[in-house]
Scaffold this motif. Structure first.
Motif, PDB file in Angstrom:
ATOM      1  N   ALA A 132      -1.359   1.064  -4.856  1.00 50.00           N
ATOM      2  CA  ALA A 132      -0.288   1.862  -4.260  1.00 50.00           C
ATOM      3  C   ALA A 132       0.505   2.622  -5.315  1.00 50.00           C
ATOM      4  O   ALA A 132       0.900   3.769  -5.111  1.00 50.00           O
ATOM      5  N   LYS A 133       0.710   1.978  -6.475  1.00 47.21           N
ATOM      6  CA  LYS A 133       1.415   2.669  -7.555  1.00 47.21           C
ATOM      7  C   LYS A 133       0.579   3.824  -8.090  1.00 47.21           C
ATOM      8  O   LYS A 133       1.106   4.902  -8.383  1.00 47.21           O
ATOM      9  N   SER A 134      -0.719   3.593  -8.250  1.00 46.08           N
ATOM     10  CA  SER A 134      -1.594   4.669  -8.724  1.00 46.08           C
ATOM     11  C   SER A 134      -1.608   5.837  -7.746  1.00 46.08           C
ATOM     12  O   SER A 134      -1.728   6.998  -8.144  1.00 46.08           O
ATOM     13  N   ALA A 135      -1.467   5.523  -6.448  1.00 48.36           N
ATOM     14  CA  ALA A 135      -1.458   6.570  -5.418  1.00 48.36           C
ATOM     15  C   ALA A 135      -0.090   7.237  -5.284  1.00 48.36           C
ATOM     16  O   ALA A 135       0.045   8.233  -4.570  1.00 48.36           O
TER      17      ALA A 135
ATOM     18  N   GLY B  46       3.065  -0.537   3.493  1.00 48.02           N
ATOM     19  CA  GLY B  46       4.001  -1.411   4.188  1.00 48.02           C
ATOM     20  C   GLY B  46       3.287  -2.470   5.018  1.00 48.02           C
ATOM     21  O   GLY B  46       3.693  -3.655   5.039  1.00 48.02           O
ATOM     22  N   GLU B  47       2.205  -2.079   5.705  1.00 47.08           N
ATOM     23  CA  GLU B  47       1.436  -3.054   6.495  1.00 47.08           C
ATOM     24  C   GLU B  47       0.765  -4.083   5.593  1.00 47.08           C
ATOM     25  O   GLU B  47       0.672  -5.270   5.935  1.00 47.08           O
ATOM     26  N   ALA B  48       0.283  -3.634   4.432  1.00 46.23           N
ATOM     27  CA  ALA B  48      -0.354  -4.555   3.496  1.00 46.23           C
ATOM     28  C   ALA B  48       0.637  -5.594   2.986  1.00 46.23           C
ATOM     29  O   ALA B  48       0.297  -6.773   2.811  1.00 46.23           O
ATOM     30  N   GLN B  49       1.876  -5.159   2.729  1.00 46.44           N
ATOM     31  CA  GLN B  49       2.898  -6.102   2.272  1.00 46.44           C
ATOM     32  C   GLN B  49       3.156  -7.190   3.314  1.00 46.44           C
ATOM     33  O   GLN B  49       3.361  -8.361   2.980  1.00 46.44           O
TER      34      GLN B  49
END
Length: 523
Positions: free
Chosen positions: A516-519, A496-499
């Motif tokens: 993020a998807k891989s995680a 969220g912070e990265a976005q």
């Protein structure tokens, strides 16, 4: 009933024999031990001794000494005789315990048989079982009969949203006006299914397939068969089987059709065939495919029915890497053993992708894993191969680019695999991370100390990024690291912070989104 009469009679006879043996102890002949016989002999000797004194054969003094000795022996023999008669009787305590135990065992056996037994059920050779399975298969109800039975036992559906019902009314009217409109039929089939009207859903899907004609795909037929199966309460009827057969004739690898054909085999007593179908399906499915959890729940039982001992279900493509057991085992390993375990997993993934192919997530994981263990040249070669496969798919290439751009030295440290004297590869641009001395010191740490050090570095990076910002690679790394440490909520927070931080940089945000998807923290 005859079975129970015979069984009860046998048990009663055996119990009676046990009871008589306990109550009677030893027989009358056995109840007269040798000691009792000796007492009688000694009495006869005393009478003979008196006769000898009267006839003058033996003096009185000699007779008195002999009487004393014979009396002593007679008393000893009498004591033994009394002790022997006590041993001949069955003790009351053990007798009662044995009787009660017998009653309990008989009662438990009766209760267990009524629960699990099958009275009159004969042995079934394999040929007989196959014959019974064929009868079960041939006697399946038709689609119409199966739907009637399902409606009779189905619970009333919950009240849907009135707005949705109003939209459905308009959709049905629109399809009635344009009965050959593929888009309208597709929407009608899906929304009827969403309402629980599976009979109407499969009929709309059937019209859709007929409207498409030769343009209908294997997936169209497979979805039609699925709707028919659900409408029939999960039973694969002969009509639904024909639909799935058509789908597999068009595409023999259609996963949805293979799943339901395997289910049909299991429903009709052919677990061996179902196992072979589902085992192959699981090996060629993506982890996100909807049938994978259902297959995984039942595949081991089918393996047992098929005679497969020590069966280990295969992992579908795109499945997460090491299991929780693998991670727990790795925590207690030496750095060398841990590195060897990681390398073996990487090689298995590499072999599978070379032989069977895989998703973009698989390729990205192989690239990052190769960089993690220091094989940067191999990672570059795999990256070039992946570009040839996924170059025309921007979303997939974003995942692969993110894996290729991840700093190799940091990836190695994140897995706790630093070894003494090993320098970090220099293929990736230098990013803030552990120093060479820190990596060297990690080799001599306990697993708990190493985990604490890694946690500290991840926390430091997270704090710096949320206060000062950073590169997309750093955001991707902190998200992946937090997910690896099992801190999913914090990984979501970092995403969220990265976005927010990269909202004006779409390309950079795409790299972080891939990580993020891989995680597993982004949709």
């Amino acid at each position: 009933m005859l079975f129970w009469i015979i069984a009860a009679a046998l048990v009663a006879v055996i119990a009676l024999l046990f009871a008589l043996a306990l109550l009677r102890g030893r027989g009358e002949d056995e109840m007269a031990p040798a000691a009792s016989y000796d007492v009688q002999v000694y009495r006869d000797q005393l009478r003979d001794l008196e006769r000898d004194v009267e006839r003058g054969v033996t003096s009185r003094e000699e007779a008195d000494r002999a009487k004393l000795e014979i009396s002593r022996r007679m008393l000893e023999a009498d004591r033994k005789a009394q002790a022997g008669s006590d041993l001949g009787r069955a003790p009351k305590g053990p007798t009662i315990a044995l009787v009660i135990g017998g009653v309990v065992i008989f009662g438990a056996a009766f209760w267990l048989y009524t629960r699990m037994g099958a009275e009159g059920y004969q042995d079934q050779p394999i040929a007989q079982r196959f014959a019974d399975a064929d009868k079960l298969y041939d006697s399946r109800p038709s689609q119409a009969d199966a739907e009637k039975m399902q409606k009779a036992r189905a619970t009333p559906p919950a009240n849907p949203d009135p707005k949705f019902l109003e939209l459905m009314k308009k959709l049905r009217e629109a399809v009635a006006k344009k009965p050959d409109d593929p888009k309208g039929l597709e929407l009608l089939a899906r929304n009827e299914a969403a309402l629980g009207n599976f009979d109407a859903a499969w009929k709309a899907q059937q019209r859709l397939v007929a409207t498409k004609g030769d343009a209908a795909t294997a997936q169209d037929y497979a979805e039609l068969g699925e709707m028919m199966a659900v409408a029939a309460g999960g039973l694969i009827t002969p009509e639904a089987e024909k639909v799935f057969a058509t789908a597999l004739k068009m595409d023999q690898n259609n996963g949805l059709a293979l799943y339901y054909v395997g289910l049909m085999m299991a429903q009709n007593g052919r677990g061996d065939r179902a196992f072979r179908l589902w085992d192959n399906l699981l090996r060629n499915s993506e982890s996100s495919d909807p049938w994978v959890p259902l297959v995984q729940q039942n595949i081991e039982e089918l393996a047992w029915l098929a005679g497969e001992k020590d069966y280990t279900p295969p992992r579908p493509r795109g499945a997460p890497g090491p299991s929780q057991a693998d991670v727990a085992a790795a925590a207690d390993m030496s750095p060398e053993a841990r590195q060897q375990m990681i390398r073996s997993m990487v090689e298995r993934l590499n072999d599978r992708l070379a032989q069977e192919g895989g998703s973009a997530d698989d390729w990205a994981r192989l690239i990052s894993s190769l960089r993690m263990i220091g094989e940067v040249d191999r990672a570059d070669a795999v990256y070039g191969e992946a570009k040839g496969k996924f170059g025309s798919r921007p979303d997939d290439m974003a995942k692969i680019d993110a894996a290729h751009q991840a700093p190799a030295g940091q990836a190695l440290q994140d897995m706790g695999g630093a070894q003494a004297g090993q320098s970090a590869p220099q293929a990736a641009p230098a990013l803030p991370g552990p120093s060479a001395q820190q990596m060297k010191d990690a080799a001599s740490m306990t697993p708990e100390e190493r985990q604490q050090m890694i946690q500290g570095m991840v926390d430091g990076l997270f704090d710096r990024l949320t206060t000062e910002g950073g590169t997309p690679q750093e955001w991707a790394r902190v998200i992946s690291s937090l997910a690896t440490l099992g801190q999913t909520d914090r990984a979501k927070e970092a995403w969220g912070e990265a976005q927010k931080a990269l909202a004006d940089k779409p390309d950079a945000l795409a790299q972080v989104e891939a990580a993020a998807k891989s995680a597993g923290v982004a949709q």
